[in-house]
Design a protein around this motif. Structure first.
Motif, PDB file in Angstrom:
ATOM      1  N   VAL A  66       0.838  -1.206   0.000  1.00  0.00           N
ATOM      2  CA  VAL A  66       0.000   0.000   0.000  1.00  0.00           C
ATOM      3  C   VAL A  66       0.870   1.253   0.000  1.00  0.00           C
ATOM      4  N   SER A  67       1.918   1.257   0.797  1.00  0.00           N
ATOM      5  CA  SER A  67       2.814   2.414   0.845  1.00  0.00           C
ATOM      6  C   SER A  67       3.475   2.658  -0.502  1.00  0.00           C
ATOM      7  N   LEU A 147       4.608  11.921   2.570  1.00  0.00           N
ATOM      8  CA  LEU A 147       4.963  11.725   3.971  1.00  0.00           C
ATOM      9  C   LEU A 147       4.073  10.662   4.633  1.00  0.00           C
ATOM     10  N   PHE A 148       2.786  10.658   4.315  1.00  0.00           N
ATOM     11  CA  PHE A 148       1.882   9.673   4.926  1.00  0.00           C
ATOM     12  C   PHE A 148       2.279   8.239   4.566  1.00  0.00           C
ATOM     13  N   LEU A 225      -7.709   4.352   7.834  1.00  0.00           N
ATOM     14  CA  LEU A 225      -6.555   5.247   7.832  1.00  0.00           C
ATOM     15  C   LEU A 225      -6.133   5.587   6.407  1.00  0.00           C
ATOM     16  N   VAL A 226      -6.036   4.562   5.564  1.00  0.00           N
ATOM     17  CA  VAL A 226      -5.615   4.781   4.176  1.00  0.00           C
ATOM     18  C   VAL A 226      -6.707   5.498   3.386  1.00  0.00           C
ATOM     19  N   ALA A 237     -12.092  14.635  10.998  1.00  0.00           N
ATOM     20  CA  ALA A 237     -12.888  13.614  10.313  1.00  0.00           C
ATOM     21  C   ALA A 237     -12.090  12.325  10.149  1.00  0.00           C
ATOM     22  N   HIS A 238     -10.801  12.479   9.855  1.00  0.00           N
ATOM     23  CA  HIS A 238      -9.919  11.316   9.693  1.00  0.00           C
ATOM     24  C   HIS A 238      -9.840  10.518  10.994  1.00  0.00           C
ATOM     25  N   ALA A 239      -9.612  11.214  12.103  1.00  0.00           N
ATOM     26  CA  ALA A 239      -9.516  10.545  13.404  1.00  0.00           C
ATOM     27  C   ALA A 239     -10.838   9.874  13.772  1.00  0.00           C
ATOM     28  N   ALA A 240     -11.955  10.543  13.489  1.00  0.00           N
ATOM     29  CA  ALA A 240     -13.261   9.965  13.816  1.00  0.00           C
ATOM     30  C   ALA A 240     -13.536   8.709  13.001  1.00  0.00           C
TER      31      ALA A 240
END
Length: 549
Positions: A66-67, A147-148, A225-226, A237-240
């Protein structure tokens, strides 16, 4: 019909050629990056073994893929810009050197009996390798854009061992309690065992650690996460979404357990279903996971359509003109770096293949070549310790003193390399009551340091471990109150050469079945027996048959 000026046509053709050239160079760089994994081959094999043997961590094998795809996606958005920096090659070289050193020695940071960290962790080497490749070819702009996915490489070990101890096992008990409460609520009598739900004396279900939902929760969390990164969610929103995905995985696991309880109740009346309970569990789990995935992606798509939850597209910035050198030079340098790594892997595989062939030709289950006599101790029996797959772990020998007394078991591993037994005990839920350092002058008048541990479980046992590299042996434990180190000193010749010799772990055990004896007294008696045996042993002779393997 209008015509374009010749200068504009030439400029467009040149621009197209440059884009094509950049794309070709990026493709070659990506291919070399894959081949470059040979420079950290020991880390790759360590991670692969972990993914193949630990179902909880198996999701980690998807992280590098995935990375890699996400980095290429970010690179394409920059039109395959080749603005690399030579600092990337420096990072790659340091990463390869540290990986080689990690293969030759052991360094464990001990935070507690349940929490031990190999230094450097494989996750750090994977992260450093990804960062080095991106900086070497893409440069700072690509590093910022990707970076992600670069940080995502840190999760190649998605669940550290400490998580198993403090989270995995407690969740197992919670899951068992939920399933038991549901069965009792349905009026089904059960046996007193808290982890087993026995509907009849010979038909029931065991709530194993794999039944606690952690695998599904971790998988759902990584998917969210992805997906949040791809949809460019704002941080809240991402964290939720990630937290909701993890919670969704747990909730559906409880639904799975309750559905499985219903299956067992039905199977009490339909005997055809009883021998197929395991397959029924797989089918129920797969269907529920698929349903949970649909729900998760539905929420992600709805959030993705909301402008308030999505970050706006950043304005495209023109790349500043730099003089970072020709991409061709960096490709050539990476090619040489890859060839060096491939040579080392091929050399090690050839040596290992020759050793395995010789061992197979001698005898498939050949025992270790232990001496018949070590001082006043006589060889009683010898055996091999193997994995369920048949792979050899240790050659073992049991020695008994001439006048009777405590036996000493000696284990030599020709395959493990750097190894710390504390982690193996922690995986079985066994924590040492005592740890210390012991230095003994061996029969050849060479002082050798051992790391000592005392355990009190089914038996009281004292273990002494050390690592031999060439003719030099020693393992060291730093003095600690809250944390410390367990480490060995590698052979300098092995560090700076491609010598196929590897560190050879040696493990000695002395134990007593008298668990009523006070632990301090048992440790003293076993320690006296261990020192007497070590004073008459020569580790150089024990490890000599394995050095060329």
């Amino acid at each position: 019909m209008s015509t374009l000026p010749a200068a504009d046509v030439s400029q467009r053709l040149t621009s197209r050629a440059l884009r094509l050239s950049s794309g070709q160079a990026a493709g070659i760089a990506a291919f070399l990056a894959l081949l470059g994994l040979s420079t950290i081959w020991s880390t790759v094999t360590t991670l692969w073994g972990m993914w193949m043997t630990d179902a909880l961590k198996s999701i980690g094998m998807m992280i590098p893929l995935v990375s890699f795809v996400l980095i290429l996606r970010a690179w394409r958005s920059l039109d395959w810009e080749m603005d690399g920096r030579w600092w990337g090659l420096v990072i790659l070289a340091v990463t390869a050197a540290i990986g080689h050193l990690r293969e030759q020695a052991v360094l464990v940071f001990v935070l507690s009996p349940q929490w031990n960290i190999y230094i450097p962790p494989a996750s750090l080497l994977a992260f450093a390798y990804g960062a080095g490749v991106v900086l070497l070819f893409g440069g700072p702009r690509l590093f910022r854009a990707a970076l992600f996915p670069i940080v995502l490489l840190w999760f190649v070990n998605p669940v550290p061992h400490v998580f198993n101890v403090f989270v995995d096992l407690p969740l197992q008990r919670i899951s068992a309690h939920v399933a038991r409460a549901f069965a009792i609520a349905l009026g089904q009598p059960l046996t007193p065992d808290q982890m087993r739900l026995m509907f009849t004396p010979d038909f029931g279900m065991f709530i194993a650690p794999g039944c606690n939902g952690i695998r599904g929760a971790v998988t759902m969390g990584f998917i969210a996460l992805v997906a949040g990164y791809v949809y460019r969610f704002r941080w809240h929103a991402h964290a939720a979404v990630v937290a909701g995905a993890i919670l969704l995985g747990y909730v559906f696991n409880f639904v799975r357990l309750c559905t499985l309880v219903l299956y067992y109740i039905v199977a009490l009346r339909i005997r055809w279903l009883r021998p197929r309970a395991e397959m029924g569990d797989y089918i129920i789990g797969a269907c529920l996971f698929l349903l949970a995935s649909f729900l998760l992606f539905y929420v992600i798509r709805r959030l993705g359509d909301s402008p308030r939850q999505v970050k706006p597209e950043a304005p495209e910035e023109m790349a500043p003109a730099t003089a970072s050198g020709s991409p061709g030079l960096r490709l050539v340098a990476m090619t040489l770096f890859v060839l060096f790594g491939c040579y080392g892997v091929a050399h090690a595989m050839r040596s290992g293949h020759a050793s395995n062939a010789a061992e197979t030709n001698s005898s498939p289950g050949a025992l270790g070549p232990f001496p018949k006599q070590i001082g006043a101790y006589t060889l009683v029996r010898s055996w091999n310790e193997n994995l369920n797959s048949g792979a050899l772990l240790f050659h073992w020998a049991d020695y008994a003193p001439a006048g009777g007394g405590t036996h000493i078991a000696v284990g030599v591993s020709p395959v493990l390399g750097a190894h710390d037994t504390l982690i193996c005990h922690s995986a079985r839920g066994e924590d040492p009551l005592w740890r210390d350092q012991l230095t003994v002058t061996m029969a050849n008048q060479v002082p050798v340091s051992f790391s000592m541990s005392f355990y009190d479980s089914a038996t009281q046992s004292l273990e002494a471990t050390t690592i031999c590299s060439g003719s030099s042996c020693g393992e060291y434990t730093s003095e600690r109150r809250h944390f410390g180190f367990v480490y060995s000193r590698p052979d300098p010749k092995a560090i700076f050469t491609r010598d196929p010799q590897r560190p050879i772990p040696i493990l000695l055990k002395a134990e007593t079945a008298d668990t009523s004896m006070p632990s301090d007294l048992a440790r003293q008696e076993l320690g006296t027996a261990m020192k007497g045996f070590l004073a008459s042993a020569n580790l150089d002779l024990l490890t000599q048959p394995y050095r060329s393997r």
